[in-house]
Design an enzyme around this catalytic site. Sequence first.
Site, short mmCIF file in Angstrom:
data_model
loop_
_atom_site.label_atom_id
_atom_site.label_comp_id
_atom_site.label_asym_id
_atom_site.label_seq_id
_atom_site.Cartn_x
_atom_site.Cartn_y
_atom_site.Cartn_z
CG ASP A 68 -2.10 -0.83 1.17
OD1 ASP A 68 -2.27 -1.49 0.13
OD2 ASP A 68 -2.89 -0.82 2.13
CE LYS A 125 -6.94 -1.20 -0.23
NZ LYS A 125 -7.02 -2.67 -0.25
N GLY A 197 -5.30 -2.85 8.66
CA GLY A 197 -5.01 -1.70 9.49
C GLY A 197 -4.80 -2.02 10.96
CD GLN A 209 -5.66 -21.76 11.34
OE1 GLN A 209 -6.60 -21.18 11.90
NE2 GLN A 209 -4.56 -22.11 11.96
N GLY A 258 -3.30 -7.30 8.04
CA GLY A 258 -2.64 -7.47 9.34
C GLY A 258 -1.21 -7.93 9.27
N GLY A 279 -0.24 -3.71 3.90
CA GLY A 279 -0.89 -2.40 3.87
C GLY A 279 -0.18 -1.42 4.77
CB SER A 280 -1.24 -0.02 7.99
OG SER A 280 -2.54 -0.01 7.47
#
Lengths: 358, 322
Positions: A68, A125, A197, A209, A258, A279-280
């Site tokens: 990102d 996005k 995030g 999973q 995450g 991402g973050s």
Amino acid sequence: MSLNSSTAYPDRPSAFRSQSNRALNDSNDSSPPSITKSNASMASSDPQSTFAVKAGLAQMLKGGVIMDVINVEQARIAEEAGACAVMALERVPADIRAQGGVARMSDPSMIQDIMRAVTIPVMAKARIGHFVECQILQAIGVDYIDESEVLTPADPTNHVDKHQYNTPFVCGCRNLGEALRRISEGAAMIRTKGEAGTGDVVEAVRHMQTVNAEIARASSASDADLRAMARELECDLTLLRETAKLKRLPVVNFAAGGIATPADAALMMQMGCDGVFVGSGIFKSGDAAKRAKAIVQATTHYNDPKVLAEVSIGLGEAMVGINCSSMHETEKMAKRGCRGSDCRQHLLPIAQIDHIFM
Amino acid sequence: MSSHGDGQLQMTNLTVGVLALQGAFAEHIKLLRQAADELRLQSNDTLQHNTHPHASPHTDGVPKDADADADILIHKPYSTSTDFFNHSFDCIEVRNASELARCDALILPGGESTSISLIAERCGLLEPLRDFVKVARKPVWGTCAGLILLAESANKSKSSGQELIGGLDVRVQRNYFGRQVESFEADLDLPFLESGPFHSVFIRAPVVEKVLTPTSSVPSASSDDTVLAPPRQATRAQVEILGRLPGRAKTIKDKTVHAEDLGEDGDIVAVRQGNVFGIAFHPELTGDSRIHGWWLREVLKAKTAQREIGDTDSPKSLVTGS
């Protein structure tokens, strides 16, 4: 807002080929009105918009990291770090979470600046169900559209009919049924939803999973069981059969939501993901460039703990993060998007996908 | 076009590596194994029936309209007689120098060329790769991103440049056709393949823009975004053009141009120079193993020739197949 970038796209008839979802949905048989050549993109005979071409780019991204980025500077850092693509957006998920409000598609000029700055593919996005944002992103020539739960959903019941576009789509999933519904709608690439995030990998692990367990169950099921399973998962039976045969999703599947450390990336790769979205996790950390490189190396050498140890050393501060178990259910982005029973099913001819993972 | 006495060979091991730093390496491995199985079956048939397994190479598909640069050697058909039966075949993923050292031949898959070269640089694999391609001169095949890495020169590279491996005296243009919405499928006539056109997938594909003179006088970078591979030992082998994207395929892309205007002299999408083979498209995405089979036979020929010459001789003398 200048849309006429000289490099972004040629003057093909249309960027705006795809019409309203519903218009097409309602008038499936009769030829859709007016717009000349608008049907070209629907016909699988168009050699440019075939599913193989769309899924093919995702296959080229395998084993890589998609990062990102919110501006040109970050995009260059990502490219230098070895990212195989970047996701251009105005706010990373951590900020969307912190600032709240409605999160929408980014300003096209910002996406175009990034497209000009780097040579790797650029993704962007769109809100779930917002087919006009998708038309805009296709018009400016982004390489992949992420119909993403990270943005505020625009349609309470429907996802975008992704077959109508020449630009390929990636969509999130929490389980096999959700993944196969998105593929039915035309997604050429899947990712776990995780919990964007947060910097907490637990939800991405849970989703992977679940997908793995359901694929294992399908693989050992009889055909009668598969029929029952297709009803239970609310997904297309043909796609489920194909998945059972391949023992994997019939399109490329990345981890997302995450991932914050090289070890997180390798964890998801060892669980069977084809690559990683971060991402973050990168630009919310202390030393973004170093962490970005480390995550790239970890994704390649995911099975080599010695390399993983080397790249994990001295990365500085990771993003602070939010513990997912302390979050209220309504705060979770992964819950966004519609349930299976609400979604239209668009059957993808199996011939189009059966050679992707042979 | 003489066939070697392959039937008398001892059982030897052939290890083909696929560079697994990033990209579609798993797809290549799958098709390589499939091609190896098919070749083994063919050799088996040959042993049993004592007949030649392949029709004589045809020349019909060879492009003759060479208004191309004079130094380009138009492709000649090759003998395809190579016996796969006496070889055990091993296919491995290559992520470090020790894995590379085990390989008799290597595939550089499609992917993002910037990612692959940056990762290779960081795991200390760039120099071993250059030695593999340009000093040991072992057979190497690059597809799409792999072709870019094997070129001596590439333009439209990222702003701070890009490391290349080199080996092909050509200049490639990255993302020649444009972005993803310009990606497409097309049927190609490849003269080295029998039995019809090859359905190929072009994804943000490069093309060979220019064939460079294969001498030490590598041109200096002509513009800011053109990058060059560092020189190694020069080769005598010339660049052969093995495939072009015909004009009619180009018209699929650009509807304002007619195939007749462009003629059949299309963009160069497949080249070979000695031990190095590069193509701009993705056979690994098609399920058609014919190019993999052809290349494996070429690899086997190179290996056989090496055994016949003996280990004392310089490996450089093996570079040409013709």
